[in-house]
Design an enzyme around this catalytic site. Structure first.
Site, PDB file in Angstrom:
ATOM      1  N   SER A 190      -9.972 -15.766  12.080  1.00 10.76           N
ATOM      2  CA  SER A 190     -10.728 -16.403  11.007  1.00 10.76           C
ATOM      3  C   SER A 190     -11.995 -17.052  11.592  1.00 10.76           C
ATOM      4  O   SER A 190     -12.783 -16.368  12.249  1.00 10.76           O
ATOM      5  CB  SER A 190      -9.845 -17.417  10.288  1.00 10.76           C
ATOM      6  OG  SER A 190     -10.437 -17.845   9.091  1.00 10.76           O
ATOM      7  N   ASP A 208      -5.507  -8.947   3.327  1.00 10.14           N
ATOM      8  CA  ASP A 208      -6.490 -10.027   3.500  1.00 10.14           C
ATOM      9  C   ASP A 208      -7.683  -9.743   2.599  1.00 10.14           C
ATOM     10  O   ASP A 208      -8.467  -8.844   2.858  1.00 10.14           O
ATOM     11  CB  ASP A 208      -6.918 -10.104   4.962  1.00 10.14           C
ATOM     12  CG  ASP A 208      -7.853 -11.268   5.250  1.00 10.14           C
ATOM     13  OD1 ASP A 208      -8.287 -11.946   4.299  1.00 10.14           O
ATOM     14  OD2 ASP A 208      -8.159 -11.494   6.437  1.00 10.14           O
ATOM     15  N   HIS A 212      -4.625 -13.392   4.282  1.00 15.70           N
ATOM     16  CA  HIS A 212      -5.442 -13.821   5.416  1.00 15.70           C
ATOM     17  C   HIS A 212      -4.633 -14.571   6.469  1.00 15.70           C
ATOM     18  O   HIS A 212      -4.877 -14.431   7.668  1.00 15.70           O
ATOM     19  CB  HIS A 212      -6.586 -14.707   4.919  1.00 15.70           C
ATOM     20  CG  HIS A 212      -7.494 -15.200   5.994  1.00 15.70           C
ATOM     21  ND1 HIS A 212      -8.298 -14.367   6.733  1.00 15.70           N
ATOM     22  CD2 HIS A 212      -7.723 -16.460   6.474  1.00 15.70           C
ATOM     23  CE1 HIS A 212      -8.985 -15.071   7.611  1.00 15.70           C
ATOM     24  NE2 HIS A 212      -8.656 -16.344   7.481  1.00 15.70           N
TER      25      HIS A 212
END
Length: 360
Positions: free
Chosen positions: A137, A307, A340
């Protein structure tokens, strides 16, 4: 404390910045086995150790430790809290030169500024080149930024569930969170450190909105569906009738116990400003020119099929740019139901991929 001042993209200079960090495993005599792990938006340096505020295990403890994919029997793992955050590194809650907390006087940061801080830490530690830089991320943004702006500092780059720039949708979700914080009467233009009235309600809403983006619809449906929370019938009111409502409220309230609202503003703004192509003349491949002809770092990009925050297309875009630059790159999309947050959760295929790349 860093011995050199940090020159920031805003044109301001941050002097005497402190970088809080944790290390795991022994550093080799030649310092060749160091791995830098970069954390995500709400993460911190406690990647593999108990969090001192929450008492919970490290945020990637399943991945970091003796015999684990990032094996501390072999590697010296470093994880630092980014500047702008609130777990010991210099940020809005830190004291400015006048002794009062910076608050909104703190300079606006970029991902590249955060990476400058991390490189400053490596310089203080005498580590010229990392075995690997790893991040998911926002941590993946930092890993890519380090590779682009300091191409000699890492031999391997592992970027998981990330992007080379924030999309309009990403920015929009962050703006909702920022507005929730700034609409809280206790925010007071960021000057709330002197008493106990902090903008917890706004910060909790910001966390709730963001947390939805970290999950998948299938995962939410499987975990909660439309099941009611501790009741047999709807209340015909605005309490948490549904389990998913109770879950989000729990996530929001728990977050306020460990995070600073101003730090949330600054870090989300840094993520929104992130555009690796823009930083390098508008062409993403040029960001990786220091790795041309397979002479630089080896890259590994990992995405997840559920995601929707940073979908697989974003990773493929980075892979295509690396190919165009002539860099050594591999890529895999993994199946996982968690959205995610899959990089933080139990995905055995990710464990194998990480171990294989770092050991290869």
């Amino acid at each position: 404390m860093l011995s050199k001042p940090l020159s920031l993209d805003s044109g301001q200079v941050l002097s005497g910045a402190t970088i809080a960090y944790e290390t795991y495993g022994e550093l080799a005599q030649d310092k060749s086995n160091a791995i830098l792990i970069c954390h995500a938006l709400t993460g911190d340096q406690y990647v593999g150790s108990t969090h001192p505020v929450t008492g919970k295990p490290g945020w990637w403890e399943r991945m970091v430790g003796p015999g684990k994919p990032i094996d501390t029997n072999r590697f010296h793992v470093i994880c630092a809290n980014v500047i702008g955050s609130c777990m010991g590194s210099t940020g809005p809650a830190s004291a400015a030169e006048d002794g009062a907390p910076y608050g909104m006087r703190f300079p606006v940061l970029t991902i590249r500024d955060m990476v400058r801080g991390l490189v400053g830490l490596l310089d203080e530690m005498g580590i010229a080149q990392l075995h690997s830089v790893v991040g998911g991320s926002m941590g993946g943004m930092q890993a890519l930024s380090l590779a682009a702006n300091f191409p000699d500092r890492a031999a391997r780059v592992l970027a998981i569930a990330t992007t080379a720039r924030h999309s309009a949708q990403n920015i929009a979700f962050h703006e909702v969170g920022r507005q929730a914080i700034m609409a809280d009467p206790n925010w007071r233009d960021g000057d709330y450190y002197a008493d106990d009235k902090t903008p917890d309600a706004g910060l909790a809403v910001a966390r709730m909105a963001a947390h939805i983006t970290y999950l998948s619809e299938a995962g939410l449906t499987d975990k909660f569906g439309r099941r009611l929370q501790n009741r047999d019938a709807k209340s015909f009111g605005f309490d948490a009738d549904f389990q998913v409502e109770s879950y989000l409220r729990y996530q929001g309230s728990g977050f306020t116990q460990r995070f600073d609202a101003n730090s949330y503003l600054y870090i989300t703004r840094a993520m929104d400003y992130f555009d690796l192509a823009e930083e390098h003349g508008g062409r993403l491949a040029d960001a990786f020119s220091g790795h041309a002809n397979n002479s630089g770092a080896r890259f590994f990009l990992v995405s997840f099929d559920t995601d929707w925050l940073y979908p697989t297309a974003e990773s493929r875009h980075i892979v295509h740019a690396l190919n165009a630059a002539g860099a050594a790159v591999s890529f895999v999309e993994l199946a996982a139901p968690h959205g995610h947050d899959s990089f933080l959760l139990e995905v055995p295929a990710l464990d194998r991929a990480v171990r294989g790349f770092l050991d290869g």
